[in-house]
Design a protein around this motif. Structure first.
Motif: not given
Length: 739
Positions: A699-712, A722-725
């Motif tokens: 709440p009241r915080k901007r969701l930043p860009a998020v990246r994911a890496a798997v096993d390098g 729905d407002g999630a990544i």
């Protein structure tokens, strides 16, 4: 429905059925017409048309099997048609009752598997009075009466439509048959039937017996509609070249074959649910709702059901332990934990030297000395876990009760009855039904309690007790399961024992507990009647013969399996890892529908056996039914309210300094904060499965860009919903998040 354990010779059998004799005659006179032949890992599969059935005959040396793929009185006409993608053969059949389309698929990526799917389009509105079974082991000269083997497990009630057998003789092996009951919902709804104990049989006539309306003088009239295709069968048959050499080997083969079949099942889509919000609502209702608690001796005690039943120690400690873990997750002690913990001493009887089930002032309508065997040990499990986290009161009560707990185990020689009196161990109820079996899996729960005591005290006598209890349960095979969560804790105890002693037999014995647990699971999604409003996939029946799924057993098993996976590590059999992880993943969705506010009001029982149902309270119903029966017939269980705290604290994760929280539908086994804006964690699932990682904005915080890496691998962006990544990652992956 019964399943025989067949003799070594057909001469000792009580008789032969019409279908067995008919099949033997057709195989003897070689009157079947071959439609097609294909290979499955060294097995020749011949698809042939008989007098009134289409058959698939599997042959590998002396290991032979006949599978009925379609049936029509009066005979069928068959022709091979072009096979679809992934199919080995497709056959179209016509008869007086309509058109069958049968597909055969051979899978060899894991264990060899034959899949036979049969779809019927009726020529008229079709009243189904009888359809025969579909699975016949064959002996010498393809004679079913000469087949030698043993059925190890068959379907119980509305659980998984499975049959597991060993084949003896010159070419021994094992076979698991799993009927994909999910695909057959249209048939059940049209005919108003349920597949209760439908997979089983009498040797050598086995497999699936499609349920039909009772054929009384005036039978029900519920036809399959004319011109509408309906799936009659979707059978998955897994072969293994090994015959089980021991109880533990049998269990492991079962898990491996079930894992191979499970990978090919269509699973229902999973929904995300806000369990932390549910936990907060549950805390509010526990603290404010007059029907949730009652005062005795100046302390607060939880009702087992809404405004019903006397306080008892299992209910009190179960809620207390779950709220404690939720408070640790929040890093903030909860007032309700203090309120429930303050009155624990009143359950302790210094004369007995143990906590009791009831308070001293329990009503005269209760036998205050009577206790179900597991009821002595489960509160000790909760107290022990609280003690490990530094709760002094819990440790005092735990250590004050442990000698009596051991005395009871010694008295019953680690084989507990259903119910007895704590004052003198006199038995009230010895066994279940018409068997000599008591609460067969209590030894597993007892063993885990002893291991907690060993961790607390480093006293080797507790380790010795745990080993004796697990050893005493050997030989139970698929009769081991009495109550789902007790069996799950037994599996966890075995795994813990293996880690402590380094004796592989305890790892192997964990598979026996796990196999018995999964045998009692609903490995299909029922849409029968009202069941379409909730999920049943991978639910466990509360008891070995229980008619319903219960949330208490569900979330307590979930907690036990977290420990099982933690201790299992990389040495755990991949099939066991897959099935346990999937049970826990689907529990996060399925459990939501026990709450009455998640169900249509007209589905709820108006007059439950215990208390009443209040849809405004965030407490779950005890009972949901695979067959779509009225929900909540037993009541609204307050002791099941610990579910929200357990699910929230295990699968939702706070990240210090980050403007988001993390949810994952698999357990995180290890995590490391690699920088101010990165996090690495290891998942505990199966490598061929997918896990969902959800980044949830605060709440009241901007969701930043998020990246994911798997096993390098190179980092990638997730999809927003729905407002999630969201990220889909391998369920055994090492995941790095960057933001």
């Amino acid at each position: 429905m019964t399943v025989s354990k067949p003799p070594s010779s057909h001469n000792a059998m009580s008789g032969a059925s019409l279908c067995v004799l008919g099949l033997r005659a057709e195989l003897t006179d070689k009157s079947m017409r071959t439609i097609g032949v294909f290979d499955l890992d060294g097995r020749s599969i011949t698809v042939a048309l008989g007098h009134n059935s289409l058959w698939a005959i599997s042959r590998r040396d002396a290991a032979r099997l006949a599978v009925r793929a379609a049936y029509a009185p009066g005979g069928l006409k068959a022709r091979k048609v072009r096979a679809g993608k992934g199919e080995a053969l497709r056959v179209r059949l016509t008869s007086a009752i309509g058109e069958h389309v049968v597909t055969f698929a051979a899978a060899t990526e894991g264990l060899p598997l034959l899949r036979v799917t049969t779809v019927l389009t009726p020529a008229e509105d079709l009243l189904v009075t009888h359809l025969p079974r579909d699975l016949y082991p064959l002996g010498a000269n393809d004679d079913p009466l000469d087949a030698c083997g043993n059925v190890e497990a068959a379907q119980r009630g509305l659980n998984a439509g499975m049959l597991y057998w060993r084949l003896d003789g010159d070419t021994p092996g094992s076979l698991l048959y799993l009927q994909n009951l999910t695909a057959l919902n249209d048939y059940y709804n049209a005919t108003h039937t349920k597949p209760d104990g439908a997979v089983g049989g009498e040797w050598p006539e086995l497999g699936y017996l499609p349920p039909t309306p009772p054929q009384s003088g005036t039978p029900p009239v519920n036809p399959l509609p004319k011109g509408k295709a309906v799936t009659l069968s979707d059978a998955l048959i897994v072969f293994h070249r090994d015959a089980p050499e021991s109880e533990a080997h049998s269990a492991r083969l079962f898990l491996q074959m079930l894992g191979s079949a499970y990978r090919l099942l269509d699973k229902p889509p999973l929904e995300f649910h806000d369990w932390p919000d549910r936990a907060e609502r549950t805390l509010r209702d526990l603290g404010e709702a007059p029907d949730a608690t009652i005062r005795h001796y100046g302390h607060t005690y939880a009702h087992p059901y809404t405004a019903a039943e006397y306080p008892d120690s299992m209910v009190q400690v179960t809620l207390l332990s779950a709220i404690h873990e939720y408070g640790r997750w929040l890093d903030r002690a909860q007032p309700m934990e203090q309120a429930l913990g303050a009155g624990l001493d009143r359950f302790f009887d210094p004369k007995l030297g143990s906590i009791r089930r009831y308070l001293p002032n329990v009503g005269e309508d209760k036998d205050k000395d009577a206790v179900d065997s597991w009821y002595l040990y489960h509160p000790l499990l909760g107290l022990g876990r609280l003690a490990l986290n530094g709760d002094g009161r819990a440790r005092r009560l735990f250590e004050g009760s442990i000698d009596f707990a051991i005395e009871a185990a010694h008295h019953f020689k680690y084989k507990w009855p259903i119910q007895y009196k704590v004052t003198d161990f006199s038995v009230i109820t010895q066994s279940r039904g018409n068997t000599d079996l008591g609460q067969t899996d209590v030894g597993g729960l007892y063993a885990y309690v002893m291991l907690v005591a060993f961790e607390l005290t480093d006293d080797p006598r507790f380790l010795a007790e745990a080993r004796k209890a697990i050893d005493a349960a050997e030989g139970m095979r698929f009769d081991l399961n009495y109550q789902a969560n007790l069996t799950a804790w037994g599996a966890a105890a075995c795994m813990r024992l293996w880690r402590i002693t380094n004796q592989g037999r305890y790892l192997d014995q964990s598979y026996v507990y796990l196999a018995s647990f999964l045998h009692n699971c609903v490995i299909w999604e029922s849409n029968i009647g009202a069941a379409r409003h909730y999920h049943t996939f991978l639910g466990a029946s509360c008891l070995h013969d229980g008619p319903y799924m219960a949330l208490y057993e569900c979330f307590d098993s979930f907690a036990a399996f977290e420990r099982y996976l933690q201790d299992g590590g990389p040495d755990l059999d991949p099939a066991a890892r897959l099935l346990v992880s999937e049970y826990c993943r689907f529990a996060l969705d399925r459990a939501w529908y026990y709450y009455p506010d998640a169900l249509p009001k007209d589905l709820l029982c108006a007059e439950p056996r215990n208390g009443h149902i209040d849809t405004s309270l965030s407490f779950p119903l005890e009972d949901l039914y695979v067959g779509g029966d009225t929900a909540g017939q037993v009541g609204q269980e307050i002791y099941g309210a610990g579910a929200a705290f357990v699910f929230a604290s295990r699968c939702f994760h706070h990240i210090d300094g980050a403007p988001f929280a993390l949810f994952c539908d698999h357990f995180l086994m290890a995590s490391e904060r690699t920088s101010d804006r990165s996090l690495s964690f290891q998942l505990a699932g199966d490598g061929a499965s997918q896990a969902t990682v959800r980044i949830i904005g605060q709440p009241r915080k901007r969701l930043p860009a998020v990246r994911a890496a798997v096993d390098g691998a190179a980092p990638r962006s997730g999809r927003r919903k729905d407002g999630a990544i969201l990220f889909d990652v391998p369920a055994n992956g090492r995941v790095q998040l960057h933001w």
